[in-house]
Design a protein around this motif. Structure first.
Motif, short mmCIF file in Angstrom:
data_model
loop_
_atom_site.label_atom_id
_atom_site.label_comp_id
_atom_site.label_asym_id
_atom_site.label_seq_id
_atom_site.Cartn_x
_atom_site.Cartn_y
_atom_site.Cartn_z
N ARG A 84 0.85 -1.19 0.00
CA ARG A 84 0.00 0.00 0.00
C ARG A 84 0.89 1.24 0.00
NH1 ARG A 84 -5.04 1.13 1.68
NH2 ARG A 84 -5.29 -0.98 2.47
N SER A 95 -4.38 6.88 -0.94
CA SER A 95 -3.68 5.61 -0.89
C SER A 95 -4.03 4.77 -2.11
CB SER A 95 -4.08 4.81 0.36
OG SER A 95 -3.65 5.48 1.51
N VAL A 97 -3.45 0.62 -3.40
CA VAL A 97 -3.05 -0.69 -2.90
C VAL A 97 -2.98 -1.67 -4.08
CG1 VAL A 97 -5.42 -1.40 -2.30
CG2 VAL A 97 -3.46 -2.44 -1.12
N ASP A 108 -7.71 3.61 -3.02
CA ASP A 108 -8.67 3.39 -1.93
C ASP A 108 -9.69 4.51 -1.97
OD1 ASP A 108 -7.52 1.11 -1.02
OD2 ASP A 108 -6.67 1.97 0.80
#
Length: 109
Positions: A84, A95, A97, A108
């Motif tokens: 991440r 973020s 991932v 995210d």
């Protein structure tokens, strides 16, 4: 003599005021897009770095250079264990991932 110099300089002052007013008008019109801009920078950087690092399997130093932006980012965090990447910039944070081989990286929500 000094009065004459003042008259000569004044048109430039007027032009700058007009440009400033036009710029402020444009900023007001585009305020929603401009407000989203910091989010776009950190989200783009997080996703690109995540792809570079975990999809392309490049080393961290190379990927840092790859995603370097003109605008400053802060709070850069590459969590290798969870794959991440979190990037902060201009007061926002996003973020990305790594999901898997076929899906690559996703932001995210």
């Amino acid at each position: 003599m000094s009065h004459h110099g003042f008259v000569r300089r004044r048109p430039f002052c007027t032009v700058w005021w007009v440009l400033l007013i036009v710029l402020l008008g444009w900023v007001w019109q585009e305020r929603v897009a401009l407000w989203a801009f910091p989010d776009i920078i950190s989200a783009y950087t997080a996703k690109e770095y995540c792809s570079c690092r975990y999809v392309m399997a490049s080393d961290a130093e190379y990927c840092h250079g790859y995603v370097k932006q003109w605008l400053p980012t802060s709070g850069f965090n590459d969590d290798v264990a969870s794959k991440r990447v979190t990037v902060g910039g201009m007061g926002r944070s996003n973020s990305a991932v790594w999901v898997g081989e076929r899906q690559g990286c996703r932001l995210d929500p």
